[in-house]
Design an enzyme around this catalytic site. Structure first.
Site, PDB file in Angstrom:
ATOM      1  CD  GLN A 154      -2.743  -1.534   3.158  1.00 58.13           C
ATOM      2  OE1 GLN A 154      -3.464  -0.367   2.956  1.00 58.13           O
ATOM      3  NE2 GLN A 154      -1.902  -2.040   3.109  1.00 58.13           N
ATOM      4  CG  ASP A 183       8.235   3.840   1.038  1.00 57.42           C
ATOM      5  OD1 ASP A 183       7.676   2.846   2.011  1.00 57.42           O
ATOM      6  OD2 ASP A 183       8.781   2.084   0.107  1.00 57.42           O
ATOM      7  CG  HIS A 227      -2.638   2.614  -1.732  1.00 59.64           C
ATOM      8  ND1 HIS A 227      -2.743   2.759  -0.659  1.00 59.64           N
ATOM      9  CD2 HIS A 227      -4.551   2.033  -2.635  1.00 59.64           C
ATOM     10  CE1 HIS A 227      -4.058   1.890  -0.390  1.00 59.64           C
ATOM     11  NE2 HIS A 227      -4.881   1.962  -1.505  1.00 59.64           N
ATOM     12  CB  CYS A 256       1.611  19.865 -18.054  1.00 60.67           C
ATOM     13  SG  CYS A 256       1.401  18.597 -19.959  1.00 60.67           S
ATOM     14  CB  CYS A 260      -2.431  21.534 -21.103  1.00 65.47           C
ATOM     15  SG  CYS A 260      -2.470  20.271 -19.697  1.00 65.47           S
ATOM     16  N   GLY A 283       2.632  -4.306   9.089  1.00 68.30           N
ATOM     17  CA  GLY A 283       2.945  -3.382   9.953  1.00 68.30           C
ATOM     18  C   GLY A 283       1.272  -2.455   8.898  1.00 68.30           C
ATOM     19  CB  SER A 314      -4.112   0.464  11.056  1.00 67.17           C
ATOM     20  OG  SER A 314      -4.270   1.277   9.237  1.00 67.17           O
TER      21      SER A 314
HETATM   22  C1  BV8 Z   1     -12.257   3.644  -3.643  1.00 62.11           C
HETATM   23  C2  BV8 Z   1      -1.954   6.939  -1.934  1.00 62.11           C
HETATM   24  C3  BV8 Z   1     -13.737   4.372  -4.900  1.00 62.11           C
HETATM   25  C4  BV8 Z   1      -1.632   8.291  -1.389  1.00 62.11           C
HETATM   26  C5  BV8 Z   1      -3.932   5.805  -0.011  1.00 62.11           C
HETATM   27  C6  BV8 Z   1     -16.326   4.031   4.613  1.00 62.11           C
HETATM   28  C7  BV8 Z   1     -16.199   2.970   4.241  1.00 62.11           C
HETATM   29  C8  BV8 Z   1     -15.105   1.966   3.367  1.00 62.11           C
HETATM   30  C9  BV8 Z   1     -14.580   2.764   3.189  1.00 62.11           C
HETATM   31  C10 BV8 Z   1     -14.870   3.972   2.983  1.00 62.11           C
HETATM   32  C11 BV8 Z   1     -15.489   4.433   3.721  1.00 62.11           C
HETATM   33  N1  BV8 Z   1     -15.296   6.482   3.216  1.00 62.11           N
HETATM   34  C12 BV8 Z   1     -14.578   6.057   1.717  1.00 62.11           C
HETATM   35  C13 BV8 Z   1     -13.584   5.047   1.368  1.00 62.11           C
HETATM   36  C14 BV8 Z   1     -12.574   4.711   1.106  1.00 62.11           C
HETATM   37  C15 BV8 Z   1     -11.804   5.216   1.032  1.00 62.11           C
HETATM   38  C16 BV8 Z   1     -11.288   4.001   2.333  1.00 62.11           C
HETATM   39  O1  BV8 Z   1     -10.856   3.567   2.638  1.00 62.11           O
HETATM   40  N2  BV8 Z   1     -11.595   4.998   3.883  1.00 62.11           N
HETATM   41  C17 BV8 Z   1     -11.099   4.762   4.843  1.00 62.11           C
HETATM   42  C18 BV8 Z   1     -10.065   5.995   5.623  1.00 62.11           C
HETATM   43  C19 BV8 Z   1     -12.230   4.416   5.824  1.00 62.11           C
HETATM   44  N3  BV8 Z   1     -10.698   4.247   0.785  1.00 62.11           N
HETATM   45  C20 BV8 Z   1     -10.604   4.987  -0.889  1.00 62.11           C
HETATM   46  O2  BV8 Z   1     -11.023   6.295  -1.476  1.00 62.11           O
HETATM   47  C21 BV8 Z   1      -9.756   4.316  -2.003  1.00 62.11           C
HETATM   48  N4  BV8 Z   1     -10.782   4.328  -3.616  1.00 62.11           N
HETATM   49  O3  BV8 Z   1     -11.970   3.566  -2.667  1.00 62.11           O
HETATM   50  O4  BV8 Z   1     -12.425   4.453  -4.723  1.00 62.11           O
HETATM   51  C22 BV8 Z   1     -14.315   4.342  -6.020  1.00 62.11           C
HETATM   52  C23 BV8 Z   1     -14.921   3.286  -6.847  1.00 62.11           C
HETATM   53  C24 BV8 Z   1     -15.160   3.242  -7.774  1.00 62.11           C
HETATM   54  C25 BV8 Z   1     -14.871   4.588  -8.245  1.00 62.11           C
HETATM   55  C26 BV8 Z   1     -14.727   5.517  -7.915  1.00 62.11           C
HETATM   56  C27 BV8 Z   1     -13.741   5.585  -6.628  1.00 62.11           C
HETATM   57  C28 BV8 Z   1      -8.479   4.738  -2.680  1.00 62.11           C
HETATM   58  C29 BV8 Z   1      -7.737   5.298  -0.964  1.00 62.11           C
HETATM   59  C30 BV8 Z   1      -6.200   5.207  -1.315  1.00 62.11           C
HETATM   60  C31 BV8 Z   1      -6.093   5.998  -0.930  1.00 62.11           C
HETATM   61  N5  BV8 Z   1      -4.490   6.219  -0.749  1.00 62.11           N
HETATM   62  N6  BV8 Z   1      -2.139   6.201  -0.146  1.00 62.11           N
HETATM   63  C32 BV8 Z   1      -0.812   8.777  -0.242  1.00 62.11           C
HETATM   64  O5  BV8 Z   1       0.081   7.835   0.359  1.00 62.11           O
HETATM   65  O6  BV8 Z   1      -1.019  10.358  -0.015  1.00 62.11           O
HETATM   66  S1  BV8 Z   1      -4.044   5.408   1.763  1.00 62.11           S
HETATM   67  C33 BV8 Z   1      -2.914   5.633   2.348  1.00 62.11           C
HETATM   68  O7  BV8 Z   1      -3.191   5.373   3.688  1.00 62.11           O
HETATM   69  C34 BV8 Z   1      -1.896   4.403   2.518  1.00 62.11           C
HETATM   70  O8  BV8 Z   1      -1.531   3.532   1.077  1.00 62.11           O
HETATM   71  C35 BV8 Z   1      -2.421   3.047   2.941  1.00 62.11           C
HETATM   72  O9  BV8 Z   1      -3.034   2.247   2.258  1.00 62.11           O
HETATM   73  C36 BV8 Z   1      -3.209   3.965   4.088  1.00 62.11           C
HETATM   74  C37 BV8 Z   1      -2.857   3.763   5.483  1.00 62.11           C
HETATM   75  O10 BV8 Z   1      -2.775   2.367   5.651  1.00 62.11           O
HETATM   76  P1  BV8 Z   1      -1.152   1.668   6.558  1.00 62.11           P
HETATM   77  O11 BV8 Z   1      -0.534   1.339   5.471  1.00 62.11           O
HETATM   78  O12 BV8 Z   1      -2.063   0.799   7.562  1.00 62.11           O
HETATM   79  O13 BV8 Z   1      -0.244   2.293   7.239  1.00 62.11           O
HETATM   80  P2  BV8 Z   1      -1.479   3.423   9.032  1.00 62.11           P
HETATM   81  O14 BV8 Z   1      -0.552   4.092   9.728  1.00 62.11           O
HETATM   82  O15 BV8 Z   1      -2.655   3.025   9.017  1.00 62.11           O
HETATM   83  O16 BV8 Z   1      -1.091   2.091   9.506  1.00 62.11           O
HETATM   84  C38 BV8 Z   1       0.262   1.935  10.193  1.00 62.11           C
HETATM   85  C39 BV8 Z   1       0.180   0.172  10.904  1.00 62.11           C
HETATM   86  O17 BV8 Z   1       2.157   0.180  11.068  1.00 62.11           O
HETATM   87  C40 BV8 Z   1       0.096   0.275  12.354  1.00 62.11           C
HETATM   88  O18 BV8 Z   1      -0.962  -0.669  12.438  1.00 62.11           O
HETATM   89  C41 BV8 Z   1       0.867   0.137  13.195  1.00 62.11           C
HETATM   90  O19 BV8 Z   1       0.384  -0.102  14.718  1.00 62.11           O
HETATM   91  C42 BV8 Z   1       2.140  -0.208  12.693  1.00 62.11           C
HETATM   92  N7  BV8 Z   1       2.972  -0.433  12.549  1.00 62.11           N
HETATM   93  C43 BV8 Z   1       3.954   0.518  12.958  1.00 62.11           C
HETATM   94  N8  BV8 Z   1       5.321   0.739  13.272  1.00 62.11           N
HETATM   95  C44 BV8 Z   1       5.367  -0.514  12.784  1.00 62.11           C
HETATM   96  C45 BV8 Z   1       4.276  -1.088  12.681  1.00 62.11           C
HETATM   97  N9  BV8 Z   1       4.406  -2.102  12.420  1.00 62.11           N
HETATM   98  C46 BV8 Z   1       5.105  -3.363  11.789  1.00 62.11           C
HETATM   99  N10 BV8 Z   1       6.358  -2.337  11.734  1.00 62.11           N
HETATM  100  C47 BV8 Z   1       6.928  -1.377  13.049  1.00 62.11           C
HETATM  101  N11 BV8 Z   1       8.178  -0.746  12.847  1.00 62.11           N
HETATM  102 ZN    ZN Z   2      -1.167  18.540 -19.231  1.00 60.91          ZN
END
Ligand code: BV8
Ligand code: ZN
Length: 249
Positions: free
Chosen positions: A98, A101, A116, A152, A155, A192, A194
Site C-alpha cells: 500500500q 515509497d 496505491h 505540464c 497543457c 505493518g 492498520s
Molecule cells: C476508493 C496513497 C472508490 C496516497 C492512499 C467507508 C468505509 C470503507 C471505505 C471507505 C469509506 N469511506 C470512504 C471509503 C473509501 C476509502 C477508504 O478506505 N477510506 C478509509 C479512510 C475509511 N478508500 C478509497 O478512497 C480508495 N478508493 O474506494 O475508490 C471508487 C470506486 C469506484 C470508482 C471511483 C472510486 C482509495 C484509497 C487509497 C488512498 N491512498 N495512499 C498517499 O500516500 O498520500 S492510502 C494510505 O493510507 C496508504 O497507502 C495506506 O493504504 C493507508 C494507511 O494505511 P497503512 O499502510 O496501514 O498505514 P497506517 O499508518 O494506517 O498503519 C500503520 C500500521 O503499522 C499500524 O497498524 C501500526 O501499528 C503499524 N506499525 C507501526 N510501526 C511498525 C508497524 N508495524 C510493523 N513494524 C513497525 N515498526
Molecule cells: Zn497537461
C-alpha cells in the site's frame, strides 16, 4: 496455538502484503502518526485527495515533496531486506504494498504491486500526461513548506503525484493481480498495516477465505480469531529477520 515458522519452508506461494509500518523503522511516518507542521490541522485523507489538491495545490504539493525528500534520505530497513531475501527462498512470492515509497525496490524486491501508486511518478493533473523526468526537489522541501506544483509541458496544467488519492480507483491490472495472488497463495504475511483503507485492506481476508494461513506482524496486531489467522506482536524490522531464520532451519 502459535504460528509455525516452518509454514514458510513448506509454502508453495507466499503473498507479502505491506503497509506504512514496514517503512516506519526507515524513519518514514505512518498514517497513524499525527501530521506535523503546516499539515498539523489536516487529516491525511483530506490532503491525499483530488478535492484537497484542487483546494490548495501548493499545500498538497508541498506535503508530497516533503515526503519525497524524506524517502530519498531514508534507507530500506531489515524488514524490507528480509522480504527481498524471502523471494529467493520460496517457489513463488507476490509482494503487494500500500506504500508509495520505493524502499522495497531499493532492498532488491522485484515486480512489486503498488496498490496505491508511487510517489516517484508524476503526471499532469489536467491532461494526465505522465512526466518522464522527475522534477528536482525544491529547496526547503524536506523542512516542509508550500510549493507551487510544476506545470505540464503540454497543457501547462499542474503536475500531481502518481499516487491513488482517496475517492480514486485503484490501478488495474495491479488490483486484480493482488486479489488473484491472495486467492491462490497458501501463506499471506500482513506486515505493518492498520487495515483501515479499502479495498486494499480486504486482501488478507481474501486469502483467509480461500484457505490460506495469514500471519499479521505489527506492534498492535488485530486478528479476527479465525483458526488459520495468527499474529506476532512486534516491529517488522525485528520480527521478520528472526522469522526468516526459524522458518528455514
Ligand atoms: C476508493 C496513497 C472508490 C496516497 C492512499 C467507508 C468505509 C470503507 C471505505 C471507505 C469509506 N469511506 C470512504 C471509503 C473509501 C476509502 C477508504 O478506505 N477510506 C478509509 C479512510 C475509511 N478508500 C478509497 O478512497 C480508495 N478508493 O474506494 O475508490 C471508487 C470506486 C469506484 C470508482 C471511483 C472510486 C482509495 C484509497 C487509497 C488512498 N491512498 N495512499 C498517499 O500516500 O498520500 S492510502 C494510505 O493510507 C496508504 O497507502 C495506506 O493504504 C493507508 C494507511 O494505511 P497503512 O499502510 O496501514 O498505514 P497506517 O499508518 O494506517 O498503519 C500503520 C500500521 O503499522 C499500524 O497498524 C501500526 O501499528 C503499524 N506499525 C507501526 N510501526 C511498525 C508497524 N508495524 C510493523 N513494524 C513497525 N515498526
Ligand atoms: Zn497537461
Amino acid at each position: 496455538m502459535p504460528f509455525d515458522p516452518l509454514l514458510l519452508a513448506h509454502a508453495r506461494h507466499v503473498v507479502v502484503f505491506t503497509g506504512a509500518g514496514v517503512s516506519a523503522e526507515s524513519g518514514i511516518a505512518t498514517f497513524r502518526d499525527k501530521l506535523t507542521g503546516l499539515w498539523e490541522r489536516f487529516d491525511p485523507a483530506q490532503l491525499a485527495s483530488a478535492e484537497g489538491f484542487a483546494a490548495d495545490q501548493a499545500l498538497v504539493w508541498g506535503w508530497y515533496e516533503m515526503r519525497r525528500a524524506g524517502i530519498a534520505q531514508a534507507n530500506p530497513n531489515p524488514a524490507h531486506h528480509a522480504i527481498a531475501s524471502l523471494a529467493a527462498r520460496v517457489p513463488k512470492l507476490t509482494l503487494v504494498t500500500q506504500n508509495v515509497d520505493d524502499l522495497h525496490e531499493r532492498a532488491g524486491s522485484q515486480d512489486v504491486l503498488h496498490l496505491h501508486g508511487r510517489l516517484d511518478a508524476f503526471r499532469c493533473y489536467r491532461c494526465a500526461r505522465p512526466v518522464e523526468a522527475l522534477p528536482p526537489l525544491a529547496d526547503g522541501a524536506l523542512e516542509g513548506r508550500r510549493i507551487e506544483p510544476p506545470r505540464c509541458a503540454h497543457c501547462a496544467g499542474p503536475l500531481r503525484p502518481g499516487v491513488v488519492w482517496f475517492g480514486e480507483q485503484l490501478p488495474e491490472p495491479v488490483l486484480s493481480q493482488a486479489c488473484e495472488a491472495a486467492e491462490h497463495c497458501d501463506l499471506l504475511l500482513s506486515v505493518g498495516t492498520s487495515g483501515l483503507v479499502q479495498p486494499a485492506a480486504s486482501i488478507p481476508r481474501l486469502a483467509l477465505a480461500a484457505g490460506a494461513t495469514v500471519l499479521h506482524i505489527n506492534p498492535q496486531p488485530q486478528v479476527s480469531g479465525h483458526r488459520r489467522e495468527f499474529a506476532i506482536a512486534g516491529k517488522a524490522g525485528e520480527v521478520l529477520p528472526g522469522l526468516m531464520t526459524r522458518g528455514f532451519e
